[in-house]
Design a protein around this motif. Structure first.
Motif, mmCIF file in Angstrom:
data_model
loop_
_atom_site.group_PDB
_atom_site.id
_atom_site.type_symbol
_atom_site.label_atom_id
_atom_site.label_comp_id
_atom_site.label_asym_id
_atom_site.label_seq_id
_atom_site.Cartn_x
_atom_site.Cartn_y
_atom_site.Cartn_z
ATOM 1 N N ALA A 231 22.097 19.566 21.225
ATOM 2 C CA ALA A 231 22.939 20.270 22.196
ATOM 3 C C ALA A 231 22.225 21.450 22.841
ATOM 4 C CB ALA A 231 24.219 20.752 21.511
ATOM 5 N N ASP A 232 20.993 21.755 22.394
ATOM 6 C CA ASP A 232 20.252 22.889 22.943
ATOM 7 C C ASP A 232 19.850 22.610 24.392
ATOM 8 O OD1 ASP A 232 17.671 24.538 23.457
ATOM 9 O OD2 ASP A 232 18.481 25.398 21.606
ATOM 10 N N PRO A 233 19.945 23.615 25.279
ATOM 11 C CA PRO A 233 19.541 23.398 26.684
ATOM 12 C C PRO A 233 18.098 22.918 26.828
ATOM 13 C CG PRO A 233 20.740 25.467 26.437
ATOM 14 C CD PRO A 233 20.505 24.952 25.060
ATOM 15 N N ALA A 234 17.246 23.259 25.854
ATOM 16 C CA ALA A 234 15.845 22.837 25.917
ATOM 17 C C ALA A 234 15.664 21.383 25.533
ATOM 18 C CB ALA A 234 14.994 23.723 25.009
ATOM 19 N N GLY A 235 16.759 20.719 25.118
ATOM 20 C CA GLY A 235 16.647 19.342 24.677
ATOM 21 C C GLY A 235 16.225 19.279 23.224
ATOM 22 N N LEU A 236 16.383 18.119 22.617
ATOM 23 C CA LEU A 236 16.092 17.978 21.192
ATOM 24 C C LEU A 236 14.627 18.278 20.875
ATOM 25 C CD1 LEU A 236 16.814 17.299 18.335
ATOM 26 C CD2 LEU A 236 16.797 14.871 18.899
ATOM 27 N N ALA A 237 13.718 17.738 21.670
ATOM 28 C CA ALA A 237 12.294 17.970 21.408
ATOM 29 C C ALA A 237 11.948 19.452 21.538
ATOM 30 C CB ALA A 237 11.438 17.136 22.355
ATOM 31 N N GLY A 238 12.451 20.109 22.581
ATOM 32 C CA GLY A 238 12.172 21.527 22.776
ATOM 33 C C GLY A 238 12.795 22.385 21.685
ATOM 34 N N ALA A 239 14.036 22.054 21.290
ATOM 35 C CA ALA A 239 14.712 22.809 20.240
ATOM 36 C C ALA A 239 13.997 22.634 18.904
ATOM 37 C CB ALA A 239 16.167 22.358 20.121
ATOM 38 N N LEU A 240 13.486 21.438 18.665
ATOM 39 C CA LEU A 240 12.747 21.177 17.435
ATOM 40 C C LEU A 240 11.477 22.020 17.399
ATOM 41 C CD1 LEU A 240 13.177 19.236 15.024
ATOM 42 C CD2 LEU A 240 11.641 17.636 16.144
ATOM 43 N N ARG A 241 10.787 22.075 18.511
ATOM 44 C CA ARG A 241 9.554 22.870 18.607
ATOM 45 C C ARG A 241 9.852 24.353 18.389
ATOM 46 N NH1 ARG A 241 8.023 20.702 22.852
ATOM 47 N NH2 ARG A 241 8.974 22.134 24.355
ATOM 48 N N GLU A 242 10.928 24.843 18.988
ATOM 49 C CA GLU A 242 11.295 26.257 18.843
ATOM 50 C C GLU A 242 11.695 26.582 17.406
ATOM 51 O OE1 GLU A 242 14.643 29.411 20.567
ATOM 52 O OE2 GLU A 242 14.279 27.513 21.620
ATOM 53 N N THR A 243 12.407 25.662 16.765
ATOM 54 C CA THR A 243 12.828 25.876 15.378
ATOM 55 C C THR A 243 11.625 25.985 14.451
ATOM 56 O OG1 THR A 243 14.929 24.722 15.722
ATOM 57 C CG2 THR A 243 14.130 24.889 13.460
ATOM 58 N N PHE A 244 10.669 25.095 14.619
ATOM 59 C CA PHE A 244 9.484 25.140 13.762
ATOM 60 C C PHE A 244 8.635 26.378 14.044
ATOM 61 C CE2 PHE A 244 10.601 21.010 12.361
ATOM 62 C CZ PHE A 244 9.868 20.755 11.214
ATOM 63 N N ALA A 245 8.660 26.884 15.263
ATOM 64 C CA ALA A 245 7.938 28.124 15.580
ATOM 65 C C ALA A 245 8.550 29.298 14.824
ATOM 66 C CB ALA A 245 7.972 28.375 17.080
ATOM 67 N N LYS A 246 9.883 29.331 14.724
ATOM 68 C CA LYS A 246 10.551 30.393 13.961
ATOM 69 C C LYS A 246 10.267 30.245 12.471
ATOM 70 C CE LYS A 246 14.388 30.966 17.239
ATOM 71 N NZ LYS A 246 15.848 30.775 17.444
ATOM 72 N N ILE A 247 10.293 29.013 11.984
ATOM 73 C CA ILE A 247 10.033 28.764 10.564
ATOM 74 C C ILE A 247 8.646 29.254 10.179
ATOM 75 C CG2 ILE A 247 9.585 26.892 8.906
ATOM 76 C CD1 ILE A 247 11.948 25.380 10.213
ATOM 77 N N ALA A 248 7.693 29.182 11.115
ATOM 78 C CA ALA A 248 6.315 29.589 10.835
ATOM 79 C C ALA A 248 6.219 31.063 10.461
ATOM 80 C CB ALA A 248 5.431 29.291 12.032
ATOM 81 N N ALA A 249 7.223 31.861 10.811
ATOM 82 C CA ALA A 249 7.196 33.293 10.512
ATOM 83 C C ALA A 249 7.634 33.601 9.087
ATOM 84 C CB ALA A 249 8.084 34.049 11.495
ATOM 85 N N LEU A 250 8.186 32.615 8.376
ATOM 86 C CA LEU A 250 8.591 32.818 6.980
ATOM 87 C C LEU A 250 7.380 32.667 6.075
ATOM 88 C CD1 LEU A 250 11.895 30.723 6.975
ATOM 89 C CD2 LEU A 250 11.715 33.217 6.922
ATOM 90 N N GLU A 251 7.315 33.500 5.054
ATOM 91 C CA GLU A 251 6.154 33.443 4.145
ATOM 92 C C GLU A 251 6.190 32.192 3.279
ATOM 93 O OE1 GLU A 251 3.881 36.164 0.758
ATOM 94 O OE2 GLU A 251 5.695 36.904 1.740
ATOM 95 N N HIS A 252 7.375 31.853 2.777
ATOM 96 C CA HIS A 252 7.564 30.640 1.981
ATOM 97 C C HIS A 252 8.826 29.946 2.476
ATOM 98 C CE1 HIS A 252 5.273 33.255 -0.829
ATOM 99 N NE2 HIS A 252 4.646 32.132 -1.099
ATOM 100 N N VAL A 253 8.846 28.623 2.446
ATOM 101 C CA VAL A 253 10.050 27.918 2.879
ATOM 102 C C VAL A 253 9.971 26.441 2.504
ATOM 103 C CG1 VAL A 253 9.117 27.387 5.178
ATOM 104 C CG2 VAL A 253 11.598 27.515 4.853
ATOM 105 N N VAL A 254 11.123 25.878 2.146
ATOM 106 C CA VAL A 254 11.286 24.429 2.033
ATOM 107 C C VAL A 254 12.149 24.010 3.216
ATOM 108 C CG1 VAL A 254 12.292 22.530 0.715
ATOM 109 C CG2 VAL A 254 11.057 24.341 -0.474
ATOM 110 N N VAL A 255 11.605 23.171 4.083
ATOM 111 C CA VAL A 255 12.322 22.671 5.256
ATOM 112 C C VAL A 255 12.789 21.252 4.948
ATOM 113 C CG1 VAL A 255 12.179 22.142 7.711
ATOM 114 C CG2 VAL A 255 10.894 24.074 6.769
ATOM 115 N N PHE A 256 14.055 20.991 5.215
ATOM 116 C CA PHE A 256 14.638 19.688 4.876
ATOM 117 C C PHE A 256 15.210 19.034 6.127
ATOM 118 C CE2 PHE A 256 18.402 17.232 3.242
ATOM 119 C CZ PHE A 256 17.662 16.205 2.665
#
Length: 428
Positions: A231-256
């Motif tokens: 539902a993101d205006p950037a589309g699924l591919a763009g929203a996915l890319r943006e989400t992973f960019a934010k996740i990269a700022a976490l020191e540790h994370v499990v992404v599911f």
């Protein structure tokens, strides 16, 4: 000896305090409080320094916490050990009048420092243990984690999974140990995993295992929902890319990512599927994700055969691990979780566990709730006042009837296909 002058801490004393802290860590072991804490308290709380012949030869740092004060650091240069008493007295004078009722200290086994505290009237308390724990989530990450919809999970998720010893042992050896103890992995030349796929029939606990891994590692857990990102205006591919960019700022994370076949299905066909662009984007994101330490991508699927071959190849996912139906020990633990208090004595759990062979955790939950509801309704038939019910709760027969009337989610055909997938697609 040169004349010694005591005064309050100034900003230009930082280098001197740093030198004292480093000398203390070499001679008496790592101080209780880290350097960052000591320097922060110098600037914001209470600190007294001693100068002689133009150089800093002693420092004491204190911090107030409600009605109790704490000595954060006491250090003296060689030849100036006797200054400890004077520094402590000066700190006490400075902190007096701030509402404190007690001044305390935690010390390493440093005889010089201990003597100074004893001479200044501090007493050692028996039967006390110093305990500490590094918090897994730093302040700067809290807002970002909330933005991503992630959270820290309770530490007991791993132990709460009863039975499933083979699966838990495999995940422990392949994932948890190399990630939790990278120094051990490095000694043996083991590369900590960065991405894994969990596959198996519906309802077998793949999500539960992903959360348990995060709980075991004490890493934040972030679940990515492709249906929400669409539902993101950037589309699924763009929203996915943006989400992973934010996740990269976490020191540790499990992404599911659950039901990953929805965005990583087999490509091909004319015209191309609209999701092919999303699959391509995900294939590009995974290598970048793998470059950062302290993170793990867990993808789950009920239909491993539907996933694009390029998605599963070596270099993207370290392991492709099967998660099957719960064994007898696991089924017993699951049933136990849904038994009402006091039911142990009147329910033959062994019979119930045996009768539910082939059930998924979700099937067991459904049957257990059905048995409880049926038992309550049967008791209600004997009277109209619910508060006057005398029944003791579900019996063995209630559970056996519920099992018999519950259709297993995983059919015999699906179970057979799962075994074939283990042979042809699993990577252990």
């Amino acid at each position: 000896m040169s004349q010694v002058t005591l005064r309050s801490f100034h900003a230009d004393d930082v280098e001197g305090v740093l030198a004292l802290w480093e000398a203390s860590s070499r001679s008496a072991g790592q101080p209780v409080y880290g350097l960052a804490e000591v320097l922060a308290s110098c600037e914001k709380d209470h600190a007294v320094v001693a100068h002689a012949a133009g150089r800093l030869v002693g420092a004491v740092v204190g911090r107030a916490a409600h009605a109790q004060g704490w000595v954060v650091f006491l250090g003296t240069a060689p030849g100036h050990e006797s200054l400890g008493d004077r520094l402590l007295a000066a700190l006490e004078r400075e902190m007096t009048g701030t509402g404190l009722t007690k001044l305390s200290a935690l010390l390493t086994d440093d005889p010089v420092g201990l003597d100074a505290f004893h001479r200044q009237g501090f007493r050692a308390l028996k039967d006390l243990h110093y305990l500490e724990r590094d918090l897994p989530l730093q302040r700067a990450e809290v807002a970002l984690l909330a933005e991503l919809g992630g959270r820290m999970l309770p530490r007991d998720r791993w132990d709460a999974i009863g039975g499933m010893t083979e699966e838990k042992g495999l995940l422990e050896r392949r994932l948890v140990v190399p990630l939790a103890h990278p120094e051990v992995a490095d000694r043996f030349g083991v590369a900590p995993p960065r991405a894994v796929v969990l596959f198996g029939p519906p309802g077998t606990g793949k999500t539960t295992f992903a959360k348990a891994i995060a709980s075991r590692l004490e890493w934040p857990f972030v679940e990515v929902f492709p249906s929400r990102l669409a539902a993101d205006p950037a589309g699924l591919a763009g929203a996915l890319r943006e989400t992973f960019a934010k996740i990269a700022a976490l020191e540790h994370v499990v992404v599911f990512i659950d039901e990953v076949e929805e965005i990583a299905g087999r490509r091909g066909g004319e015209p191309p599927s609209p999701l092919q662009g999303v699959t391509n984007e995900l294939l590009k994101l995974i290598p970048a994700f793998r470059e950062q330490p302290g993170r793990l991508l867990v993808c789950a699927t009920n239909f491993i055969r539907a996933i694009d071959g390029a998605f599963l190849r070596h270099g993207r996912f370290d392991y492709v691990l099967p998660i099957g139906l719960p064994d007898a020990a696991a089924r017993r633990a699951i049933w136990q979780a849904y038994l009402p208090a006091g039911a142990d004595g009147r329910v033959d759990l062994a019979d119930v566990v045996a009768s539910s062979e082939g059930f998924s955790p979700a099937d067991i939950e459904f049957a257990a709730r059905r048995a409880s509801q049926s038992a309550m309704e049967h008791a209600m038939a004997t009277g109209s006042d619910p508060t006057a019910l005398t029944g003791e709760g579900p019996t063995t027969q209630d559970y056996l009837r519920a099992v018999a009337s519950t259709r297993a989610t995983v059919s015999a055909e699906a179970a057979a296909e799962f075994q074939e997938d283990i042979t042809s697609l699993a990577r252990l």
